[in-house]
Write a protein that holds these residues in place. Structure first.
Motif, PDB file in Angstrom:
ATOM      1  N   GLU A 200       0.841  -1.189   0.000  1.00 20.64           N
ATOM      2  CA  GLU A 200       0.000   0.000   0.000  1.00 20.64           C
ATOM      3  C   GLU A 200       0.877   1.240   0.000  1.00 20.64           C
ATOM      4  N   GLU A 201       0.298   2.356  -0.412  1.00 16.61           N
ATOM      5  CA  GLU A 201       1.047   3.612  -0.505  1.00 16.61           C
ATOM      6  C   GLU A 201       1.693   3.949   0.835  1.00 16.61           C
ATOM      7  N   GLY A 202       2.996   4.238   0.747  1.00 17.47           N
ATOM      8  CA  GLY A 202       3.741   4.588   1.956  1.00 17.47           C
ATOM      9  C   GLY A 202       4.387   3.405   2.646  1.00 17.47           C
ATOM     10  N   GLY A 203       4.051   2.178   2.206  1.00 21.07           N
ATOM     11  CA  GLY A 203       4.602   1.008   2.882  1.00 21.07           C
ATOM     12  C   GLY A 203       5.629   0.256   2.072  1.00 21.07           C
ATOM     13  N   ALA A 204       5.896   0.682   0.843  1.00 20.70           N
ATOM     14  CA  ALA A 204       6.816  -0.049  -0.033  1.00 20.70           C
ATOM     15  C   ALA A 204       8.269   0.188   0.352  1.00 20.70           C
ATOM     16  N   PRO A 205       9.136  -0.788   0.125  1.00 21.51           N
ATOM     17  CA  PRO A 205      10.575  -0.589   0.351  1.00 21.51           C
ATOM     18  C   PRO A 205      11.087   0.592  -0.457  1.00 21.51           C
ATOM     19  N   GLU A 206      11.938   1.402   0.144  1.00 18.87           N
ATOM     20  CA  GLU A 206      12.447   2.594  -0.527  1.00 18.87           C
ATOM     21  C   GLU A 206      13.609   2.282  -1.466  1.00 18.87           C
ATOM     22  N   GLN A 207      14.327   1.206  -1.199  1.00 18.27           N
ATOM     23  CA  GLN A 207      15.473   0.838  -2.031  1.00 18.27           C
ATOM     24  C   GLN A 207      15.209  -0.507  -2.709  1.00 18.27           C
ATOM     25  N   VAL A 208      15.486  -0.584  -4.015  1.00 17.35           N
ATOM     26  CA  VAL A 208      15.234  -1.799  -4.780  1.00 17.35           C
ATOM     27  C   VAL A 208      16.518  -2.243  -5.472  1.00 17.35           C
ATOM     28  N   VAL A 209      16.835  -3.521  -5.368  1.00 17.32           N
ATOM     29  CA  VAL A 209      17.972  -4.128  -6.059  1.00 17.32           C
ATOM     30  C   VAL A 209      17.392  -5.037  -7.144  1.00 17.32           C
ATOM     31  N   THR A 210      17.670  -4.749  -8.402  1.00 17.85           N
ATOM     32  CA  THR A 210      17.019  -5.474  -9.488  1.00 17.85           C
ATOM     33  C   THR A 210      17.906  -6.560 -10.094  1.00 17.85           C
ATOM     34  N   CYS A 211      17.234  -7.550 -10.692  1.00 16.26           N
ATOM     35  CA  CYS A 211      17.915  -8.623 -11.421  1.00 16.26           C
ATOM     36  C   CYS A 211      16.956  -9.145 -12.488  1.00 16.26           C
ATOM     37  N   GLY A 212      17.423 -10.109 -13.305  1.00 16.84           N
ATOM     38  CA  GLY A 212      16.631 -10.529 -14.444  1.00 16.84           C
ATOM     39  C   GLY A 212      16.144 -11.959 -14.433  1.00 16.84           C
ATOM     40  N   ASN A 213      16.500 -12.747 -13.405  1.00 21.88           N
ATOM     41  CA  ASN A 213      15.992 -14.115 -13.344  1.00 21.88           C
ATOM     42  C   ASN A 213      16.081 -14.637 -11.916  1.00 21.88           C
ATOM     43  N   TYR A 214      15.527 -15.822 -11.703  1.00 20.89           N
ATOM     44  CA  TYR A 214      15.428 -16.385 -10.359  1.00 20.89           C
ATOM     45  C   TYR A 214      16.797 -16.693  -9.761  1.00 20.89           C
ATOM     46  N   ASP A 215      17.714 -17.234 -10.559  1.00 22.72           N
ATOM     47  CA  ASP A 215      19.032 -17.591 -10.030  1.00 22.72           C
ATOM     48  C   ASP A 215      19.781 -16.354  -9.519  1.00 22.72           C
ATOM     49  N   GLU A 216      19.706 -15.255 -10.281  1.00 20.88           N
ATOM     50  CA  GLU A 216      20.331 -14.014  -9.832  1.00 20.88           C
ATOM     51  C   GLU A 216      19.667 -13.508  -8.551  1.00 20.88           C
ATOM     52  N   TRP A 217      18.360 -13.614  -8.504  1.00 20.24           N
ATOM     53  CA  TRP A 217      17.603 -13.189  -7.309  1.00 20.24           C
ATOM     54  C   TRP A 217      18.098 -13.936  -6.071  1.00 20.24           C
ATOM     55  N   LEU A 218      18.233 -15.248  -6.200  1.00 19.51           N
ATOM     56  CA  LEU A 218      18.656 -16.068  -5.065  1.00 19.51           C
ATOM     57  C   LEU A 218      20.074 -15.714  -4.613  1.00 19.51           C
ATOM     58  N   GLU A 219      20.966 -15.495  -5.571  1.00 19.00           N
ATOM     59  CA  GLU A 219      22.348 -15.177  -5.218  1.00 19.00           C
ATOM     60  C   GLU A 219      22.473 -13.776  -4.600  1.00 19.00           C
ATOM     61  N   LEU A 220      21.669 -12.834  -5.065  1.00 21.77           N
ATOM     62  CA  LEU A 220      21.694 -11.489  -4.467  1.00 21.77           C
ATOM     63  C   LEU A 220      21.207 -11.527  -3.024  1.00 21.77           C
ATOM     64  N   VAL A 221      20.191 -12.334  -2.760  1.00 19.00           N
ATOM     65  CA  VAL A 221      19.720 -12.486  -1.376  1.00 19.00           C
ATOM     66  C   VAL A 221      20.814 -13.123  -0.525  1.00 19.00           C
ATOM     67  N   ALA A 222      21.435 -14.176  -1.044  1.00 24.04           N
ATOM     68  CA  ALA A 222      22.494 -14.861  -0.295  1.00 24.04           C
ATOM     69  C   ALA A 222      23.651 -13.916   0.007  1.00 24.04           C
ATOM     70  N   ALA A 223      23.938 -12.995  -0.907  1.00 21.81           N
ATOM     71  CA  ALA A 223      25.021 -12.028  -0.717  1.00 21.81           C
ATOM     72  C   ALA A 223      24.607 -10.861   0.179  1.00 21.81           C
ATOM     73  N   ASN A 224      23.394 -10.912   0.711  1.00 17.65           N
ATOM     74  CA  ASN A 224      22.878  -9.893   1.631  1.00 17.65           C
ATOM     75  C   ASN A 224      22.769  -8.517   0.967  1.00 17.65           C
ATOM     76  N   ARG A 225      22.390  -8.521  -0.333  1.00 21.52           N
ATOM     77  CA  ARG A 225      22.146  -7.244  -1.013  1.00 21.52           C
ATOM     78  C   ARG A 225      20.771  -6.692  -0.689  1.00 21.52           C
ATOM     79  N   GLY A 226      19.912  -7.547  -0.136  1.00 19.38           N
ATOM     80  CA  GLY A 226      18.572  -7.130   0.220  1.00 19.38           C
ATOM     81  C   GLY A 226      17.741  -8.330   0.625  1.00 19.38           C
ATOM     82  N   VAL A 227      16.460  -8.081   0.876  1.00 17.50           N
ATOM     83  CA  VAL A 227      15.525  -9.126   1.270  1.00 17.50           C
ATOM     84  C   VAL A 227      14.660  -9.475   0.070  1.00 17.50           C
TER      85      VAL A 227
END
Length: 285
Positions: A200-227
Motif C-alpha cells: 500500500e502507498e507509503g509502505g513499499a521498500p524505498e530501495q530496490v535491487v534489481t535482477c533478471g531471473n530467479y538464479d540471480e535473485w537467489l544469489e543477491l539475497v544470499a550475498a545480503n544485497r537485500g531481502v
C-alpha cells in the motif's frame, strides 16, 4: 470443381516469384509439371490467372484476387496441419519453480488422458515464452503487461521472505509485511512475483535491487544485497546454504496464472486447461 492443393500451391509459387523457373525450383518440380498444374487450375476455374510471354509473367485481375485470398487460407491450413502434426507434445513454459504439487499432478493427469507428452521449457520472459511463440501455454505469477495473451487465474500461494544467513533478520522466525520498507528489496523485474507496487502507498521498500531471473535473485539475497519475497513453494524447493526463508505476517497472497496466446493452435490445449482447472479445484477441497 476439380481443384487440388498442389494446384493452388503451384499457383502461389508462380504468383510470388512471377517466374516459372524460380517457382519450379522452389517447389522442386519440373517446369512442364508446374505448367500443367497451372493449366489444370485455370481450366477447373474457367478463368485465366496468369498472363505470360517468353519473358514476362504477370497476374490477371482474377489471379490477383485468388492470390490475395488463397495465400491467407493456405497459411491458416498449414498452421492447422502443423498443430495437428505436433500434437504429440505440448510445450509448457515457466520462468522458475513450478507450483507443487499442482503442476506435477496436472501434467500427469493430462498425459494419462491424452497420451500427449508435456515438454517443460524454462524461459526468462514475462510470459515464459508465449510472446516468442516458443511454448503453447505457460505458468506465471504476475499478469503480463501485454494484452496479447489470455490470462486464466488458478489459485493463490502464501508469500515467504528470503534473507541472507549473514543478516540479523536470519535470527527471526517471521517478518511483518509492513516492515519491508526498512530494507532493500531484491526484485526479479522479468518474472518475479513481488514488486514495490504490491505494498500500500507509503509502505513499499524505498530501495530496490534489481535482477533478471530467479538464479540471480537467489544469489543477491544470499550475498545480503537485500531481502527477497517469493511464493511459499520456494522455501520447500530452494536449498541454498546462504539463504533462510521466513514466514510473513499480513502479506497478501501471490496469484498463479496460466497464460496462452489468443491464437493458440495446439489441438489439446483445451484438454490441458481442463486438467489444470480440475486439479486446482481438487486442491481447494
Amino acid at each position: 470443381m476439380d481443384v487440388e492443393l498442389r494446384h493452388l500451391r503451384a499457383f502461389l509459387a508462380v504468383a510470388r516469384n512471377l517466374s516459372f523457373t524460380q517457382a519450379a525450383r522452389e517447389l522442386s518440380v519440373s517446369q512442364p509439371c508446374l505448367t500443367r498444374s497451372i493449366q489444370r487450375l485455370e481450366s477447373s476455374l474457367g478463368s485465366r490467372l496468369l498472363d505470360r510471354t517468353s519473358r514476362i509473367v504477370s497476374l490477371t485481375p482474377t489471379g490477383q484476387y485468388l492470390l490475395d485470398h488463397t495465400q491467407r487460407l493456405l497459411a491458416m491450413l498449414d498452421s492447422t496441419l502443423n498443430a495437428v502434426r505436433n500434437s504429440g507434445t505440448l510445450r509448457l513454459g515457466f520462468s522458475w519453480l513450478l507450483p507443487d504439487p499442482w503442476a506435477q499432478q496436472a501434467i500427469a493427469d493430462f498425459e494419462s488422458s491424452t497420451s500427449c507428452q508435456v515438454e517443460l521449457l524454462r524461459r526468462d520472459t514475462p510470459t515464459a515464452g508465449i510472446e516468442l511463440g516458443e511454448v503453447d501455454v505457460a505458468v506465471v505469477r504476475r499478469i503480463p503487461m501485454t494484452k496479447d495473451v489470455v490470462v486464466i487465474p488458478l489459485f493463490e500461494e502464501p508469500r515467504v521472505a528470503a534473507v541472507s544467513i549473514t543478516s540479523p533478520l536470519a535470527r527471526r522466525r517471521s517478518l511483518n509485511w509492513r516492515e519491508f520498507k526498512d530494507w532493500p528489496l531484491v526484485v526479479n523485474t522479468v518474472s518475479g512475483s513481488t514488486r514495490p507496487d504490491d505494498w500500500e502507498e507509503g509502505g513499499a521498500p524505498e530501495q530496490v535491487v534489481t535482477c533478471g531471473n530467479y538464479d540471480e535473485w537467489l544469489e543477491l539475497v544470499a550475498a545480503n544485497r537485500g531481502v527477497g519475497v517469493a511464493p511459499s513453494s520456494t522455501s520447500r524447493r530452494s536449498h541454498h546454504s546462504g539463504v533462510r526463508f521466513l514466514s510473513i505476517k499480513s502479506a497478501p497472497p501471490i496469484c498463479v496464472y496460466l497464460v496462452h496466446s489468443p491464437n493458440a493452435q495446439h489441438p489439446l490445449l483445451g484438454a490441458f486447461l481442463e486438467s489444470a482447472m480440475v486439479n486446482t479445484r481438487q486442491g481447494m477441497e
